[in-house]
Design an enzyme around this catalytic site. Sequence first.
Site, PDB file in Angstrom:
ATOM      1  N   GLY A  90       0.824  -1.202   0.000  1.00 49.80           N
ATOM      2  CA  GLY A  90       0.000   0.000   0.000  1.00 49.80           C
ATOM      3  C   GLY A  90       0.860   1.254   0.000  1.00 49.80           C
ATOM      4  O   GLY A  90       2.066   1.195  -0.287  1.00 49.80           O
TER       5      GLY A  90
ATOM      6  N   ASP B  79      -8.437  -0.605   0.580  1.00 50.44           N
ATOM      7  CA  ASP B  79      -8.949   0.754   0.786  1.00 50.44           C
ATOM      8  C   ASP B  79      -9.071   1.562  -0.510  1.00 50.44           C
ATOM      9  O   ASP B  79      -9.742   2.588  -0.531  1.00 50.44           O
ATOM     10  CB  ASP B  79      -8.020   1.531   1.736  1.00 50.44           C
ATOM     11  CG  ASP B  79      -7.815   0.819   3.066  1.00 50.44           C
ATOM     12  OD1 ASP B  79      -8.666  -0.001   3.437  1.00 50.44           O
ATOM     13  OD2 ASP B  79      -6.791   1.087   3.733  1.00 50.44           O
TER      14      ASP B  79
ATOM     15  N   ARG C  61     -28.165  -0.485  16.768  1.00 50.77           N
ATOM     16  CA  ARG C  61     -27.149  -1.526  16.932  1.00 50.77           C
ATOM     17  C   ARG C  61     -25.990  -1.265  15.970  1.00 50.77           C
ATOM     18  O   ARG C  61     -26.165  -0.635  14.930  1.00 50.77           O
ATOM     19  CB  ARG C  61     -27.752  -2.914  16.649  1.00 50.77           C
ATOM     20  CG  ARG C  61     -28.905  -3.261  17.556  1.00 50.77           C
ATOM     21  CD  ARG C  61     -28.471  -3.431  19.003  1.00 50.77           C
ATOM     22  NE  ARG C  61     -27.901  -4.746  19.196  1.00 50.77           N
ATOM     23  CZ  ARG C  61     -28.595  -5.822  19.553  1.00 50.77           C
ATOM     24  NH1 ARG C  61     -29.905  -5.735  19.757  1.00 50.77           N
ATOM     25  NH2 ARG C  61     -27.999  -6.976  19.712  1.00 50.77           N
TER      26      ARG C  61
HETATM   27  O1  F6P Z   1      -5.193  -0.731   4.809  1.00 48.97           O
HETATM   28  C1  F6P Z   1      -6.010  -1.860   4.906  1.00 48.97           C
HETATM   29  C2  F6P Z   1      -6.647  -1.946   6.255  1.00 48.97           C
HETATM   30  O2  F6P Z   1      -7.468  -3.085   6.278  1.00 48.97           O
HETATM   31  C3  F6P Z   1      -7.407  -0.694   6.683  1.00 48.97           C
HETATM   32  O3  F6P Z   1      -8.659  -0.582   6.076  1.00 48.97           O
HETATM   33  C4  F6P Z   1      -7.433  -0.875   8.179  1.00 48.97           C
HETATM   34  O4  F6P Z   1      -7.558   0.353   8.858  1.00 48.97           O
HETATM   35  C5  F6P Z   1      -6.090  -1.487   8.452  1.00 48.97           C
HETATM   36  O5  F6P Z   1      -5.658  -2.112   7.267  1.00 48.97           O
HETATM   37  C6  F6P Z   1      -6.087  -2.477   9.584  1.00 48.97           C
HETATM   38  O6  F6P Z   1      -4.787  -2.928   9.758  1.00 48.97           O
HETATM   39  P1  F6P Z   1      -4.392  -4.048  10.820  1.00 48.97           P
HETATM   40  O7  F6P Z   1      -4.827  -5.361  10.253  1.00 48.97           O
HETATM   41  O8  F6P Z   1      -2.935  -3.922  10.927  1.00 48.97           O
HETATM   42  O9  F6P Z   1      -5.120  -3.706  12.077  1.00 48.97           O
END
Ligand code: F6P
Length: 376
Positions: A118, A143, A281
């Site tokens: 990324g 993302d 919820r």
């Molecule tokens: O960048 C991808 C992503 O899934 C984001 O949407 C999310 O905030 C983050 O990674 C979560 O990362 P981790 O698995 O390290 O908590």
Amino acid sequence: MGHLGGTKRIGVLTGGGDAPGLNAVIRAVTKTAVLEYGWSVLGFQDGFEGVIHDRWVELTLDSVRGILPRGGTMLGASNRCNPFAYAAPGDPEPRDYSATVLERLAQHGLDGLVVIGGDGTMTVAHRLHGLGVPLVGVPKTIDNDVRGTEVTFGFDTAVNTVTDAIDKLHTTAESHHRVMIVEVMGRTAGWIALHAGLAGGADVILIPELPFSLDQIRATIRRRQQLGRHFTIIVVAEGAAPAGGEAIYEQIGPLPYQRRYGGIGEWLRAQLAETIPQEVRCVVLGHLQRGGSPTARDRMLGSVMGAAAVDLIAAGTWGYMVGVSSDLAGHRPHAVIPVPLAEPSRGPRLVPVNHAVLRAAREMGIAFCDGAPKAE
Ligand code: F6P
């Protein structure tokens, strides 16, 4: 470094969090390198950690067989390893391991490296290229927020997973006359929330790019109630925040992008529950969005991007990543373009406020609760 001819050896690694379609890229890199160019391929394990600690596997036509439908990455990933500031076991504090990356490439006789990741990983790749590491990048993330490419693989699978969840939540929300909040991933960008919210028929979509008003959310729920719609589906991106407020995250490292988002759905639930008669919820979809078998589109995208990365290496186009421009529905052929790695290093690609999908959603009456008129 110029054009690569003859028998060469290249490396590949997957950095950052996983995304459905990574295996398609690894497979495409391997097959293209072996079949088109006659090269051999080494896969570093767990992103840059594998480079630093010399953990790797040989990638052959046999070893990549059957991985196309598999989620995750056969090489393992690490989103805690920045080679410029990494604390290996025994290190009292993080230190610069970038020289080790260069040494490792020389040790294995690698002529080039494919770095899949990324924006964080692309930023690292950009710096390493500046030090003379011959590499090319392949952007990845659910993302969809990497600058320089209109689409990343993994996004389509995540959007399908979220859309399926919204479909399921509709029936139970309607039966119980509830307000159902669905918190989705995306960090500082609202692409997943926007696309899945539209595809799933959400009533309210809250994205980081448009700070929201609680009063407007309440008014939307009330209006629906008056129309006889006793339930409301709210999709909230994990990075969304109320106007004048802050996104909810935990800072897990010194760098700006080292943030773990999460909690806005529950915060919103508590705020609404106090002030509206319906039961409210919250469902947090979390890592379900990163898991599972990639969609056909993500397998196709990953394959195209993996093959293109090897072509960049063959042409000696170092310091670039594979960008893809796509029309909205993806019906036109994809244009694959080399994008300088400086581009993804400029920060995440956010949803433009005049984006076609955002406009369509507004025109259809989906509320963003940001004070903007329904349609421009
Ligand atoms: O960048 C991808 C992503 O899934 C984001 O949407 C999310 O905030 C983050 O990674 C979560 O990362 P981790 O698995 O390290 O908590």
